[in-house]
Design a protein around this motif. Sequence first.
Motif, PDB file in Angstrom:
ATOM      1  N   ARG A  55      -1.043  45.838 -21.947  1.00  0.00           N
ATOM      2  CA  ARG A  55      -2.052  45.333 -22.894  1.00  0.00           C
ATOM      3  C   ARG A  55      -3.141  44.549 -22.173  1.00  0.00           C
ATOM      4  N   SER A  98      -5.884  41.443 -26.099  1.00  0.00           N
ATOM      5  CA  SER A  98      -4.851  41.939 -27.018  1.00  0.00           C
ATOM      6  C   SER A  98      -3.594  41.085 -26.931  1.00  0.00           C
ATOM      7  N   HIS A  99      -3.264  40.670 -25.720  1.00  0.00           N
ATOM      8  CA  HIS A  99      -2.096  39.821 -25.512  1.00  0.00           C
ATOM      9  C   HIS A  99      -2.257  38.482 -26.244  1.00  0.00           C
ATOM     10  N   SER A 156      -2.069  38.929 -29.973  1.00  0.00           N
ATOM     11  CA  SER A 156      -0.719  39.218 -30.429  1.00  0.00           C
ATOM     12  C   SER A 156       0.180  37.991 -30.366  1.00  0.00           C
ATOM     13  N   ARG A 157       0.152  37.288 -29.233  1.00  0.00           N
ATOM     14  CA  ARG A 157       1.083  36.183 -29.031  1.00  0.00           C
ATOM     15  C   ARG A 157       0.637  34.880 -29.700  1.00  0.00           C
ATOM     16  N   HIS A 174      -2.261  34.737 -31.935  1.00  0.00           N
ATOM     17  CA  HIS A 174      -3.060  35.021 -33.136  1.00  0.00           C
ATOM     18  C   HIS A 174      -4.492  34.498 -33.006  1.00  0.00           C
TER      19      HIS A 174
END
Length: 417
Positions: free
Chosen positions: A300, A304-305, A308-309, A311
């Motif tokens: 990723r 994106s990381h 995802s982690r 928000h």
Amino acid sequence: MSSPIPESIAVIGGGPAGLMAAEVLAAAGHAVTVYDAKPSVGRKFLLAGKGGLNLTHSEPIEPFLERFGARATQIEPLLRGFDGDALRAWAAGLGIETFVGTSGRVFPKDLKAAPLLRAWLHRLRAAGVKFAMRHRWTGWAEDGALRFDTPDGERLVTPRATLLALGGASWPQLGSDGAWAPWLAARGVDIATLQPANCGFDVGPTAAHPAGPGWSERFATEFAGQPVKPVALAAEGFANRAGEFVITATGIEGSLVYAASSALREQIGRNGHATLHLDLLPQLAPERVLAEVKHARGSRSLSSHLKSRLHLNPLKLGLLHELLTREQMLDPATLAAALKHLPLKLHAPRPVAEAISTAGGVRFEALADGLMSTRLPGVFCAGEMLDWEAPTGGYLLTASFASGHAAALGLANWLAH
């Protein structure tokens, strides 16, 4: 055109301070004329009501006074004479019910300024207060008469006493342009320079726009007008506070920035710039943020990381890319620290004409008891033209009303003696 009216008191300025002063003086049996440069009074008051008229705040007097910073000592006797509870009772007397919102702020039940102003003006006229509109005060004539520019030419007025409630220098299109400052200074009145308060700031330089000031074109185009939330802000002289602010084309503005504006403005005055720090994840502990940043991201992208982690929304990601170098973004410890303590350099406050309110004005040290000028006997000052500032939240309006009330009592007492 000369109009000697020694039986009347001149109140110059038709904002909350001036109208309150006129009401107190009329109730004491004095003839009062309110002069204003605009075709109607209360224009800034009406503007304040557009988003819901925040009349005052419900917090106790001690924390209320703390909002006035270095001028709390001078503001205290004014509020002791007319505080937030007195303001609510006064509004009720006009038929305007108020309520306390979840934040402690006090609003009319219909949230509007216009019904209150209409009822107020009706009561003032019934009390005999006269209004002279389109009368722009331009100082004093050689004989001490007040000079006014009117549609019919210059008019000279010689009142029994004068109460100035001319506002600061914010929102000049509504009447308060600060033009009075040099006229009072020329007569020996000590004036603190008018400066923006409750204002936005221009940023820069940034990592993405090192030439500065301002954001990079890409960031400004994509994010101007968007709110940053949740977020916490800290700066020298301003303790860490959670809230939100808005990205502008050249910098930042909004409630959290306004609350810090005095400290930030003073820092710029000392150093030529100011630095604030943003906590983009105020709901997460630093250890949790570091753990999530270090978590394996596989194929990723970093964006994106983080999305995802942690928000992170596109705006907060954009702030990171705008303010950090590529090397800083790729170092997990540096990136995690920045998410909790992101430095943002400020170049300058926005012009005073754009500010919500004004700092500076007639110093309290230049006034006697009752807010009369020590250099100009019979001339009293009230409202935002005095040297004080406060955050939004009802504090500005309450102090304006209170100072008009106090100056009117001081003037009436001066005439009686």
